[in-house]
Write a protein that holds these residues in place. Structure first.
Motif, mmCIF file in Angstrom:
data_model
loop_
_atom_site.group_PDB
_atom_site.id
_atom_site.type_symbol
_atom_site.label_atom_id
_atom_site.label_comp_id
_atom_site.label_asym_id
_atom_site.label_seq_id
_atom_site.Cartn_x
_atom_site.Cartn_y
_atom_site.Cartn_z
ATOM 1 N N ARG A 1 17.530 29.845 154.668
ATOM 2 C CA ARG A 1 16.514 29.062 155.369
ATOM 3 C C ARG A 1 15.975 27.958 154.471
ATOM 4 O O ARG A 1 15.668 26.841 154.942
ATOM 5 N N ALA A 2 15.850 28.248 153.167
ATOM 6 C CA ALA A 2 15.313 27.244 152.245
ATOM 7 C C ALA A 2 16.249 26.052 152.118
ATOM 8 O O ALA A 2 15.800 24.914 151.904
ATOM 9 N N THR A 3 17.532 26.268 152.224
ATOM 10 C CA THR A 3 18.507 25.173 152.117
ATOM 11 C C THR A 3 18.768 24.495 153.449
ATOM 12 O O THR A 3 19.614 23.593 153.525
ATOM 13 N N GLY A 4 18.074 24.921 154.503
ATOM 14 C CA GLY A 4 18.212 24.280 155.798
ATOM 15 C C GLY A 4 19.343 24.791 156.658
ATOM 16 O O GLY A 4 19.657 24.174 157.694
ATOM 17 N N ILE A 5 19.955 25.898 156.294
ATOM 18 C CA ILE A 5 21.023 26.465 157.116
ATOM 19 C C ILE A 5 20.411 27.075 158.376
ATOM 20 O O ILE A 5 19.430 27.818 158.301
ATOM 21 N N THR A 6 20.979 26.768 159.502
ATOM 22 C CA THR A 6 20.472 27.285 160.772
ATOM 23 C C THR A 6 20.931 28.732 160.963
ATOM 24 O O THR A 6 22.135 29.011 160.864
ATOM 25 N N PRO A 7 20.010 29.644 161.224
ATOM 26 C CA PRO A 7 20.416 31.037 161.478
ATOM 27 C C PRO A 7 21.325 31.112 162.698
ATOM 28 O O PRO A 7 21.187 30.349 163.654
ATOM 29 N N TYR B 1 26.308 42.685 168.953
ATOM 30 C CA TYR B 1 25.386 41.631 168.517
ATOM 31 C C TYR B 1 25.308 41.654 167.003
ATOM 32 O O TYR B 1 25.280 42.716 166.379
ATOM 33 N N ARG B 2 25.242 40.439 166.416
ATOM 34 C CA ARG B 2 25.063 40.321 164.973
ATOM 35 C C ARG B 2 24.265 39.052 164.683
ATOM 36 O O ARG B 2 24.143 38.145 165.521
ATOM 37 N N GLY B 3 23.729 38.978 163.463
ATOM 38 C CA GLY B 3 23.041 37.782 163.000
ATOM 39 C C GLY B 3 23.494 37.445 161.588
ATOM 40 O O GLY B 3 23.897 38.327 160.832
ATOM 41 N N LYS B 4 23.439 36.178 161.234
ATOM 42 C CA LYS B 4 23.846 35.764 159.891
ATOM 43 C C LYS B 4 23.104 34.488 159.509
ATOM 44 O O LYS B 4 22.498 33.814 160.350
ATOM 45 N N ASP B 5 23.148 34.196 158.214
ATOM 46 C CA ASP B 5 22.535 32.993 157.642
ATOM 47 C C ASP B 5 21.029 32.950 157.918
ATOM 48 O O ASP B 5 20.466 31.894 158.231
ATOM 49 N N PHE B 6 20.372 34.072 157.770
ATOM 50 C CA PHE B 6 18.924 34.084 157.971
ATOM 51 C C PHE B 6 18.174 34.604 156.746
ATOM 52 O O PHE B 6 16.998 34.988 156.843
ATOM 53 N N THR B 7 18.826 34.648 155.592
ATOM 54 C CA THR B 7 18.125 35.042 154.376
ATOM 55 C C THR B 7 17.148 33.939 153.981
ATOM 56 O O THR B 7 17.227 32.797 154.452
ATOM 57 N N ASN B 8 16.234 34.279 153.100
ATOM 58 C CA ASN B 8 15.265 33.282 152.657
ATOM 59 C C ASN B 8 15.955 32.116 151.963
ATOM 60 O O ASN B 8 15.540 30.950 152.123
ATOM 61 N N ALA B 9 17.016 32.394 151.210
ATOM 62 C CA ALA B 9 17.750 31.320 150.530
ATOM 63 C C ALA B 9 18.448 30.421 151.547
ATOM 64 O O ALA B 9 18.465 29.190 151.395
#
Length: 333
Positions: free
Chosen positions: A282-288, A272-280
């Protein structure tokens, strides 16, 4: 011959002994003590020998014979008797536990910024709306698992029983992780998390299962894969969590039917891994993104360190049970 007889005759005469048979017999009888009443020689030879008439009767009230006190040290108890209780097995790793306690204290003090009163916090599980997509929960599970494995190995070194060392090691590990959670309970940006405690227990329980189910230790590993990023390694924060890939590896070399085949160098993995969940992000609208991935890897331990005779080689081989080398497996991200 005549000379010998002459010498013997002269010696006898000089000693005053008669050579007459009758005289000699009479002289011999005169020297004997008076005969005692009893059976004659033939009757004595025909009688049975009774040991009870010769040996003295036993003394029933005789005190026992006591020797000098033995001041020699008693032999050391065997491991199976010395470490029979749960507490004694936990005590077998007291110094290692103290060392881990100091490690937890130092790391928690280093990462703690602003503190407040004790409070709870519901951190969620693995949802996209959670702070770290559940990577932090798997971090708790892996740390508890690693502590349990280490303490179990140290206890088993003294007790000689790895299976019976699993439960006391898990209890010590959960105590250490609970102590670390008490630090989180006083941090402003976190709190006491029931989810963290559950995953601490899960990681420790996995270690117990691995060493109490026959054959499972040789087949199943719980590992951490740290994938390099643009900074190679990030020490904390969300980018640090993005680097962490947690996986279960099934070693085909652990199956008896495959130990002599080329498949012994193959591992089947799920993680299992996760990505694209930094504050930056999320601020730009990237879906985690959350990924459950599968992969096929090379068993580096089996390939290079299976029969290593050096201490360094054995240490590396043991470390590969817990840490996955990057780029040694193919995954379906």
């Amino acid at each position: 011959m005549r000379l010998a007889w002459s010498f013997l005759l002269s010696a006898t005469i000089s000693a005053g002994i008669s050579l007459s048979p009758a005289a000699a017999h009479a002289s011999y009888q005169a020297t004997l003590p008076p005969a005692l009443p009893g059976p004659g020689p033939l009757a004595l030879m025909d009688s049975t020998f009774d040991l009870a008439q010769v040996a003295p009767p036993p003394q029933e009230d005789a005190p026992p014979i006591e020797g000098p006190a033995d001041f020699s040290p008693a032999p050391a108890p065997e491991p199976e008797t010395r470490y029979r209780s749960l507490g004694s097995r936990m005590g077998a790793a007291k110094w290692e536990t103290i060392g881990l306690f100091a490690y937890v204290t130092a790391t928690q003090a280093y990462w703690t910024d602003e503190t407040t009163h004790f409070h709870f916090k519901d951190e969620g599980w693995f949802g996209k709306n959670t702070n770290n997509l559940g990577i932090d929960k798997l971090t708790h599970a892996f740390n508890a698992y690693l502590f349990t494995e280490f303490l179990g190995a140290r206890i088993a070194r003294k007790t000689g029983d790895r299976a019976r060392a699993a439960a006391p090691a898990a209890m010590l590990s959960m105590g250490l992780m609970l102590y670390g959670e008490m630090w989180d309970a006083h941090k402003e940006d976190s709190g006491f998390s029931v989810q963290d405690v559950i995953f601490n227990t899960t990681g420790a329980a996995l270690s117990v299962l691995r060493h109490t189910v026959p054959g499972l230790e040789e087949k199943l590993d719980f590992r951490l894969l740290m994938m390099p990023n643009s900074s190679i390694y990030t020490f904390k924060g969300k980018r640090h969590y993005e680097q962490q890939h947690f996986l279960l590896a099934l070693e085909l070399a652990g199956f008896r039917a495959l130990r002599s085949s080329p498949l012994r160098f193959v591992e089947l993995q799920v993680g299992y891994r996760g990505k694209d969940f930094t504050n930056a992000d999320r601020a730009t609208g990237i879906t985690p993104k959350r990924d459950i991935f599968f992969g096929v890897g090379v068993n580096i331990k089996q390939l290079f360190f299976k029969d290593s005779r050096s201490r360094l080689g054995r240490a590396i081989g043991s470390g590969l049970n817990y840490f996955q080398l990057p780029y040694t497996a193919v995954y379906d991200y």
